[in-house]
Design a protein around this motif. Sequence first.
Motif, short mmCIF file in Angstrom:
data_model
loop_
_atom_site.label_atom_id
_atom_site.label_comp_id
_atom_site.label_asym_id
_atom_site.label_seq_id
_atom_site.Cartn_x
_atom_site.Cartn_y
_atom_site.Cartn_z
N LYS A 129 75.10 101.09 25.88
CA LYS A 129 76.41 100.84 26.46
C LYS A 129 76.91 99.48 26.00
O LYS A 129 76.18 98.48 26.05
CB LYS A 129 76.34 100.85 27.99
CG LYS A 129 75.80 102.13 28.60
CD LYS A 129 76.76 103.28 28.43
CE LYS A 129 76.26 104.53 29.16
NZ LYS A 129 77.16 105.69 28.95
N LEU A 130 78.14 99.42 25.53
CA LEU A 130 78.76 98.16 25.14
C LEU A 130 79.74 97.74 26.22
O LEU A 130 80.61 98.52 26.64
CB LEU A 130 79.49 98.30 23.80
CG LEU A 130 78.63 98.66 22.58
CD1 LEU A 130 79.49 98.63 21.32
CD2 LEU A 130 77.45 97.72 22.45
N VAL A 131 79.59 96.49 26.68
CA VAL A 131 80.38 95.97 27.79
C VAL A 131 81.10 94.71 27.33
O VAL A 131 80.48 93.77 26.84
CB VAL A 131 79.49 95.65 29.01
CG1 VAL A 131 80.33 95.08 30.15
CG2 VAL A 131 78.73 96.89 29.46
N TYR A 132 82.42 94.70 27.52
CA TYR A 132 83.25 93.54 27.16
C TYR A 132 83.76 92.89 28.43
O TYR A 132 84.49 93.51 29.21
CB TYR A 132 84.41 94.00 26.28
CG TYR A 132 85.43 92.94 25.94
CD1 TYR A 132 85.05 91.67 25.53
CD2 TYR A 132 86.80 93.23 26.00
CE1 TYR A 132 86.00 90.70 25.20
CE2 TYR A 132 87.75 92.27 25.67
CZ TYR A 132 87.34 91.01 25.28
OH TYR A 132 88.27 90.06 24.96
N THR A 133 83.38 91.62 28.64
CA THR A 133 83.76 90.93 29.87
C THR A 133 85.11 90.24 29.80
O THR A 133 85.63 89.82 30.82
CB THR A 133 82.71 89.86 30.23
OG1 THR A 133 82.75 88.81 29.25
CG2 THR A 133 81.32 90.45 30.31
N GLN A 134 85.68 90.10 28.60
CA GLN A 134 86.84 89.24 28.33
C GLN A 134 86.40 87.78 28.39
O GLN A 134 85.32 87.44 28.88
CB GLN A 134 87.99 89.46 29.32
CG GLN A 134 88.38 90.89 29.56
CD GLN A 134 89.55 91.37 28.70
OE1 GLN A 134 90.09 90.64 27.88
NE2 GLN A 134 89.93 92.63 28.88
N HIS A 135 87.26 86.88 27.90
CA HIS A 135 87.00 85.45 28.07
C HIS A 135 88.30 84.71 28.32
O HIS A 135 88.63 83.71 27.70
CB HIS A 135 86.25 84.86 26.85
CG HIS A 135 86.94 85.04 25.54
ND1 HIS A 135 86.78 86.15 24.75
CD2 HIS A 135 87.79 84.24 24.86
CE1 HIS A 135 87.50 86.03 23.64
NE2 HIS A 135 88.12 84.87 23.68
#
Length: 389
Positions: A129-135
């Motif tokens: 699973k690829l998870v993007y948290t933002q920044h």
Amino acid sequence: MTATDPKGGGSRPSVCFLYIAQTHQILHSLPIAIALARGWPDVDVHIAATAQEHLDYVRDLLETLKAPPIPMRLLPPTWLRELRLKGSSTPPKALMLAANVHRLGRYDAVVTPERTTALLRKLGVKDTKLVYTQHGAGDRGGPFEPRLKQFDLVMAAGPKQRDRMLDEGWVTQKTCAMVGYPKFDIIDALPPSPLPVFPQAKPLVLYNPHFHPTLGSWPKWGRRILERFAADERYNLIFAPHIRLFEGADPRSIEALAPFVDHPRIHLDLGGPAAIDMTYTRAADIYLGDVSSQVYEFLRTPKPCLFLNPTHADWRGDESFHHWLYGPVLDDIEGVVDAVASAQRGHGDYVEAQRKGFAESFDLRETPSSVRAAQAIVDRLPSGRRRPR
């Protein structure tokens, strides 16, 4: 604590928090790693980075916060880790991902605050699973782009970010979770970095230009702005641009900045801890900037803003410039210091817009954002839904 590679297929799901870009991104996902390590003892949490300074920074933060021990590793190979392309302070992201594709593919989830990691899909990573948290929670259109579709989970700080991603088709209801802003959790738990000491107390202006080559104010106006503040005794100024503008260089090495290094009313910080941990956004009285998302961190408390439009962009009605509704917009810098003073006097005209904009940008609740984000990750792990202890 040195990490070992996950074996995969075991009873305990494994989650890797990956850092392959600049240091400022760490504060956007590390609080989630800490919340996961504290609250879900049946999940193995690891940290991996491509630069030793990233791991050193993480280690210091974990010690300060008295966080649970989290295994960490420096990704190989050494020769590639030491490679720096022109203008970059970190190893080449795509090449480091390619070199570590099999290692990263053994985790159940890889969590990242940047979008280049979407490349793992093209490199053959299918089951992780690829998870993007933002920044950040800004308005600039660049982060709303096709790579978001490669992530199994994309986090949103608030309804503004979530709705735009949904409306533009980059995420679905299933792949998006509105979790708040985990960076606030770690900032509130940490002591602020030391502030510069100015000889005289004066209202403090934060000049925070973005690195964008056309929308950023530095290329056309930056040096002249510093010259005008240097010649005017009304304000102290902190020049803390987006870390990518100068990649943490020594100001003495930059011709346009060298004359201001020892100025009594100007402090230059091109990427130190205080430039990324909200020390300056919390301390400053006035924000001077262009398109950086840091304006939203500054507006956690409503305060005067002045925005710079060096390219005369047709910004009205464009959601990528929505934050320019929070203060006057300057199309000419000849009177920039006077414009700052005017923005202070007229701040009352913008307070309600600032409060509304902050509420649209950050969905903050009683449950900490980092815990909500950790739960969103756990909900997508293969072993099923888990609840924190």
